[in-house]
Scaffold this motif. Structure first.
Motif, PDB file in Angstrom:
ATOM      1  N   CYS A   1      16.837  78.811  57.926  1.00 13.51           N
ATOM      2  CA  CYS A   1      17.420  78.279  56.698  1.00 13.51           C
ATOM      3  C   CYS A   1      18.681  77.479  56.992  1.00 13.51           C
ATOM      4  O   CYS A   1      19.453  77.857  57.877  1.00 13.51           O
ATOM      5  CB  CYS A   1      17.779  79.435  55.763  1.00 13.51           C
ATOM      6  N   PRO A   2      18.905  76.401  56.252  1.00 12.16           N
ATOM      7  CA  PRO A   2      20.138  75.644  56.457  1.00 12.16           C
ATOM      8  C   PRO A   2      21.331  76.379  55.868  1.00 12.16           C
ATOM      9  O   PRO A   2      21.183  77.268  55.032  1.00 12.16           O
ATOM     10  CB  PRO A   2      19.862  74.348  55.687  1.00 12.16           C
ATOM     11  N   ALA A   3      22.514  75.982  56.312  1.00  8.64           N
ATOM     12  CA  ALA A   3      23.733  76.504  55.699  1.00  8.64           C
ATOM     13  C   ALA A   3      23.891  75.843  54.336  1.00  8.64           C
ATOM     14  O   ALA A   3      23.430  74.713  54.114  1.00  8.64           O
ATOM     15  CB  ALA A   3      24.936  76.210  56.578  1.00  8.64           C
ATOM     16  N   LYS A   4      24.576  76.522  53.424  1.00  6.98           N
ATOM     17  CA  LYS A   4      24.751  75.941  52.089  1.00  6.98           C
ATOM     18  C   LYS A   4      25.547  74.645  52.149  1.00  6.98           C
ATOM     19  O   LYS A   4      25.350  73.742  51.324  1.00  6.98           O
ATOM     20  CB  LYS A   4      25.404  76.945  51.145  1.00  6.98           C
ATOM     21  N   GLU A   5      26.445  74.521  53.152  1.00  2.01           N
ATOM     22  CA  GLU A   5      27.229  73.290  53.308  1.00  2.01           C
ATOM     23  C   GLU A   5      26.322  72.104  53.651  1.00  2.01           C
ATOM     24  O   GLU A   5      26.506  70.999  53.135  1.00  2.01           O
ATOM     25  CB  GLU A   5      28.295  73.461  54.401  1.00  2.01           C
ATOM     26  N   ASP A   6      25.325  72.361  54.523  1.00  2.00           N
ATOM     27  CA  ASP A   6      24.396  71.293  54.895  1.00  2.00           C
ATOM     28  C   ASP A   6      23.514  70.905  53.711  1.00  2.00           C
ATOM     29  O   ASP A   6      23.228  69.718  53.490  1.00  2.00           O
ATOM     30  CB  ASP A   6      23.519  71.737  56.066  1.00  2.00           C
ATOM     31  N   LEU A   7      23.058  71.903  52.944  1.00  2.00           N
ATOM     32  CA  LEU A   7      22.243  71.609  51.768  1.00  2.00           C
ATOM     33  C   LEU A   7      23.037  70.813  50.750  1.00  2.00           C
ATOM     34  O   LEU A   7      22.533  69.854  50.159  1.00  2.00           O
ATOM     35  CB  LEU A   7      21.739  72.909  51.144  1.00  2.00           C
ATOM     36  N   TRP A   8      24.291  71.184  50.559  1.00  2.00           N
ATOM     37  CA  TRP A   8      25.147  70.476  49.607  1.00  2.00           C
ATOM     38  C   TRP A   8      25.331  69.021  50.029  1.00  2.00           C
ATOM     39  O   TRP A   8      25.285  68.108  49.201  1.00  2.00           O
ATOM     40  CB  TRP A   8      26.492  71.188  49.474  1.00  2.00           C
ATOM     41  N   GLU A  62      31.105  75.784  39.075  1.00  2.00           N
ATOM     42  CA  GLU A  62      32.199  74.957  38.570  1.00  2.00           C
ATOM     43  C   GLU A  62      31.784  73.489  38.459  1.00  2.00           C
ATOM     44  O   GLU A  62      31.104  72.945  39.333  1.00  2.00           O
ATOM     45  CB  GLU A  62      33.398  75.087  39.521  1.00  2.00           C
ATOM     46  N   LYS A  63      32.204  72.857  37.377  1.00  2.00           N
ATOM     47  CA  LYS A  63      31.882  71.453  37.145  1.00  2.00           C
ATOM     48  C   LYS A  63      33.119  70.680  36.704  1.00  2.00           C
ATOM     49  O   LYS A  63      34.051  71.242  36.133  1.00  2.00           O
ATOM     50  CB  LYS A  63      30.789  71.333  36.072  1.00  2.00           C
ATOM     51  N   ASP A  64      33.105  69.390  36.992  1.00  2.00           N
ATOM     52  CA  ASP A  64      34.133  68.468  36.512  1.00  2.00           C
ATOM     53  C   ASP A  64      33.411  67.457  35.630  1.00  2.00           C
ATOM     54  O   ASP A  64      32.745  66.560  36.137  1.00  2.00           O
ATOM     55  CB  ASP A  64      34.828  67.784  37.695  1.00  2.00           C
ATOM     56  N   GLY A  65      33.516  67.640  34.329  1.00  2.00           N
ATOM     57  CA  GLY A  65      32.737  66.810  33.421  1.00  2.00           C
ATOM     58  C   GLY A  65      31.283  67.214  33.493  1.00  2.00           C
ATOM     59  O   GLY A  65      30.939  68.382  33.305  1.00  2.00           O
ATOM     60  N   ASP A  66      30.411  66.243  33.815  1.00  2.00           N
ATOM     61  CA  ASP A  66      28.974  66.542  33.856  1.00  2.00           C
ATOM     62  C   ASP A  66      28.441  66.631  35.280  1.00  2.00           C
ATOM     63  O   ASP A  66      27.239  66.508  35.512  1.00  2.00           O
ATOM     64  CB  ASP A  66      28.189  65.496  33.069  1.00  2.00           C
ATOM     65  N   ALA A  71      33.084  73.115  44.982  1.00  2.00           N
ATOM     66  CA  ALA A  71      32.946  74.567  44.902  1.00  2.00           C
ATOM     67  C   ALA A  71      31.701  74.949  44.111  1.00  2.00           C
ATOM     68  O   ALA A  71      30.941  75.853  44.492  1.00  2.00           O
ATOM     69  CB  ALA A  71      34.190  75.193  44.279  1.00  2.00           C
ATOM     70  N   GLY A  72      31.473  74.269  42.986  1.00  2.00           N
ATOM     71  CA  GLY A  72      30.301  74.556  42.169  1.00  2.00           C
ATOM     72  C   GLY A  72      29.010  74.214  42.883  1.00  2.00           C
ATOM     73  O   GLY A  72      28.025  74.956  42.808  1.00  2.00           O
ATOM     74  N   GLY A  73      28.999  73.070  43.590  1.00  2.00           N
ATOM     75  CA  GLY A  73      27.805  72.668  44.326  1.00  2.00           C
ATOM     76  C   GLY A  73      27.473  73.619  45.449  1.00  2.00           C
ATOM     77  O   GLY A  73      26.305  73.958  45.669  1.00  2.00           O
ATOM     78  N   LEU A  74      28.510  74.065  46.163  1.00  2.45           N
ATOM     79  CA  LEU A  74      28.285  75.019  47.251  1.00  2.45           C
ATOM     80  C   LEU A  74      27.738  76.340  46.715  1.00  2.45           C
ATOM     81  O   LEU A  74      26.836  76.945  47.299  1.00  2.45           O
ATOM     82  CB  LEU A  74      29.585  75.257  48.015  1.00  2.45           C
ATOM     83  N   ALA A  75      28.278  76.782  45.574  1.00  2.73           N
ATOM     84  CA  ALA A  75      27.806  78.031  44.976  1.00  2.73           C
ATOM     85  C   ALA A  75      26.353  77.895  44.524  1.00  2.73           C
ATOM     86  O   ALA A  75      25.533  78.802  44.718  1.00  2.73           O
ATOM     87  CB  ALA A  75      28.695  78.418  43.802  1.00  2.73           C
TER      88      ALA A  75
END
Length: 231
Positions: A1-8, A62-66, A71-75
């Motif tokens: 499995c890839p790391a979440k950082e790579d997927l992001w 977490e999101k900034d606008g839409d 942080a939200g993407g990694l989660a």
């Protein structure tokens, strides 16, 4: 499995022609669908994308606008890896270094069936219960795990009250297990650490853990790195 950082990073570069793009609900659904499809998950494209857009709206991400923040993407990537892309590498199997047992395979399949049901039935009581748990601060992956008994109760024809009771009981058991694990860890640390006056700051300890085997550079702290570095 890839790391979440790579997927992001992959998700951010989707249709970006070499540049990152804001990851909106639409981008999240479009970018992750090919990965889910390649995994062989038994769900059609429209159902998955609808579920992915619902996942995007979770207040846990977490999101900034839409668009997702980093942080939200990694989660969100971490949750997708845990519940779908790497679901066949269950925590229990990873911990013992072996393949899934038949019971673990059945649990993974049931979770995917439940996710598909919620995607196809966006107004279902079960989905509302899961969303409410997330709004109350439960991690999305934990909420889905706790929803399995409620899903089973629903399939057995139980009324909504019994479904809610099954989910609440599972959440309470999760909380009790977490609390017991935290207490056991605190006790182990208290026994192992030297007197408080000679303890390092937590920031110094974290830096040391990140540099373990890093040859002067920080490394991602996986479960294995954490265990090895702190031992």
């Amino acid at each position: 499995c890839p790391a979440k950082e790579d997927l992001w990073s992959t998700v951010q570069l989707y249709h970006g022609k070499g540049e990152t793009v804001p990851v909106t609900a639409e981008v999240w659904a479009d970018a992750t669908w090919p990965l889910v499809s390649a995994k062989g998950v038994d769900v059609d494209e429209s159902t998955y994308k609808e579920a992915a857009k619902i996942q995007f709206t979770s207040p846990a991400f977490e999101k900034d606008g839409d668009a997702f923040t980093d942080a939200g993407g990694l989660a969100a990537c971490g949750a997708l890896l845990k519940t779908v892309l790497c679901a066949d590498v269950a925590p229990e199997a990873a911990a013992r270094g072996g393949p899934l047992t038949e019971d673990e395979k059945a649990a993974v399949e049931e979770k995917l069936e439940m996710a598909q049901y919620m995607g196809e039935n966006p107004d279902s009581p079960l989905k509302e219960m899961v969303e409410k748990a997330v709004e109350d601060g439960v991690a999305p992956a934990d909420a889905l795990d706790a929803a399995l008994p409620a899903y089973e109760a629903m399939l057995a024809g139980a009324p909504e009250e019994e479904m809610q009771e099954a989910l609440d009981t599972a959440l309470a058991e999760q909380a009790a297990e977490t609390e017991a694990a935290e207490e056991a860890l605190d006790e182990a640390i208290e026994r192992a650490l030297p007197p408080a006056e000679s303890c390092p700051a937590k920031e110094d300890l974290w830096s040391t853990v990140q540099l373990y085997h890093g040859k002067g550079e920080t490394v991602p702290v996986t479960a294995e790195v954490w265990a090895d570095a702190t031992w």
